[in-house]
Design a protein around this motif. Structure first.
Motif, PDB file in Angstrom:
ATOM      1  N   SER A  61       0.716  -1.154   0.065  1.00  7.85           N
ATOM      2  CA  SER A  61      -0.085   0.139   0.096  1.00  7.85           C
ATOM      3  C   SER A  61       0.732   1.263   0.027  1.00  7.85           C
ATOM      4  O   SER A  61       1.995   1.285   0.590  1.00  7.85           O
ATOM      5  N   ILE A  66       2.425   4.935   0.749  1.00  7.97           N
ATOM      6  CA  ILE A  66       2.741   5.362   2.177  1.00  7.97           C
ATOM      7  C   ILE A  66       3.039   7.007   1.810  1.00  7.97           C
ATOM      8  O   ILE A  66       3.938   7.427   0.985  1.00  7.97           O
ATOM      9  N   ASP A 125       0.461   9.566   6.282  1.00  8.73           N
ATOM     10  CA  ASP A 125       0.956   7.999   7.278  1.00  8.73           C
ATOM     11  C   ASP A 125       2.113   8.350   8.160  1.00  8.73           C
ATOM     12  O   ASP A 125       2.186   7.539   9.052  1.00  8.73           O
ATOM     13  N   ARG A 173       1.004   0.940   7.505  1.00  8.50           N
ATOM     14  CA  ARG A 173       0.210   0.581   6.155  1.00  8.50           C
ATOM     15  C   ARG A 173       0.733  -0.610   5.622  1.00  8.50           C
ATOM     16  O   ARG A 173       0.859  -1.041   4.552  1.00  8.50           O
TER      17      ARG A 173
END
Length: 311
Positions: free
Chosen positions: A45, A47, A77, A169
């Protein structure tokens, strides 16, 4: 009108215009500079990393405080603070107020810059064009301990000459940080020892993620410090300090980096490499300036939002 007088009048008007723009307008035009970098392993995913640098905050700078607080709407994030947050001896309450919405909801790390130890002084700006303004003999006159405590009590992680591993994540993110080499407070051996401890204590987190992404963090991008972070295995190095040159000549760029970094790398994204390794390098032009040098030209104050994606 005589041609010489006409030319002088035009040049004078242009000089007034440039001075007005650079002192009253451009240095308040805060912007977000965005980059996307392919540094994560496949199928990870993204970041989003928000880098803030060189706020040089003074207590009366309400517009800057409000703009920094608004960055929480970006929902990063990870937040990385690359030093020189203080711009006045009484700025700490305003600084913590500015950062609170970000730090309280987002993993945050920080390193210090020289202006987190020393209050601002008037300096001859011409000297910046001749050599870096390094100073390590003056007695620090800011309460750096109070700055560090204030940031850590908000929830930020002190990364000065240290290392930390975070899970973000679904990815393991290792961060290596150096205190400011501009005032010779960096200790690469101590940072390397902390990084080695991460490996020794890797445990289940690394078993779940055998390919962490590694970020190096430093205030002033001196070549020796960039080399230390590169050797530590950084995929991306984040730095500040240069103000992007602060005054840039259109078509030429920065006239100084205030360190030994090549001036063409004094702002934005580039690559730092040696014979064996390479890493992306982002040098933020920062959000502020010394209260004794309230000017920016062709170099808007900025935060950096860097999206890390799969290779």
């Amino acid at each position: 009108m005589h041609p010489a007088r006409s030319t002088a009048a035009v040049l004078g008007a242009a000089a007034v215009g440039v001075l007005t723009w650079s002192t009253l307008i451009e240095r308040r035009l805060f912007t977000v500079r965005r980059h996307t970098l392919p540094v994560l392993p496949d199928s990870r995913s993204p970041i989003r990393v928000l880098q803030l640098s060189d706020l040089h905050l003074a207590p009366w700078q309400a517009q800057k405080v409000d703009w920094v607080r608004s960055l929480a709407e970006l929902r990063p994030d990870l937040v990385v603070l690359t030093g020189d947050l203080m711009g006045h001896r009484e700025a700490l309450p305003a600084l913590l107020h500015a950062l609170r919405p970000l730090v309280e909801q987002t993993p945050t790390v920080f390193v210090h810059g020289s202006n987190d130890y020393y209050g601002p002084l008037f300096k001859n700006p011409v000297k910046y064009l001749l050599e870096p303004s390094r100073q390590s003999t003056r007695t620090p006159d800011l309460d750096n301990g109070a700055i560090t405590r204030g940031l850590t009590e908000l929830g930020a992680i002190d990364l000065n000459n240290d290392a930390v591993r975070l899970s973000i994540r679904g990815s393991s993110v290792e961060l290596f940080g150096l205190n400011d080499p501009h005032i010779r407070y960096d200790d690469a051996d101590r940072m390397r020892a902390a990084a080695a401890a991460l490996t020794q204590n890797e445990g289940a987190a690394v078993e779940a993620d055998p390919a962490p992404v590694r970020l190096g963090v430093v205030h002033a991008p001196y070549q020796e410090s960039l080399g230390a972070l590169l050797t530590a295995g950084s995929d991306l190095i984040l730095a500040g300090h240069t103000h992007g040159g602060q005054v840039r000549v259109p078509g030429v760029g920065a006239l100084t980096a205030n360190c030994d970094l090549p001036t063409e790398q004094a702002r934005g994204l580039s690559v730092w490499f040696d014979a064996h390794r390479a890493a992306f390098l982002n040098v933020s032009a920062g959000l502020g300036n010394s209260i004794y040098a309230p000017v920016r030209f062709a170099c808007r104050p900025e935060a950096s939002l860097i999206t890390l994606e799969s290779r």
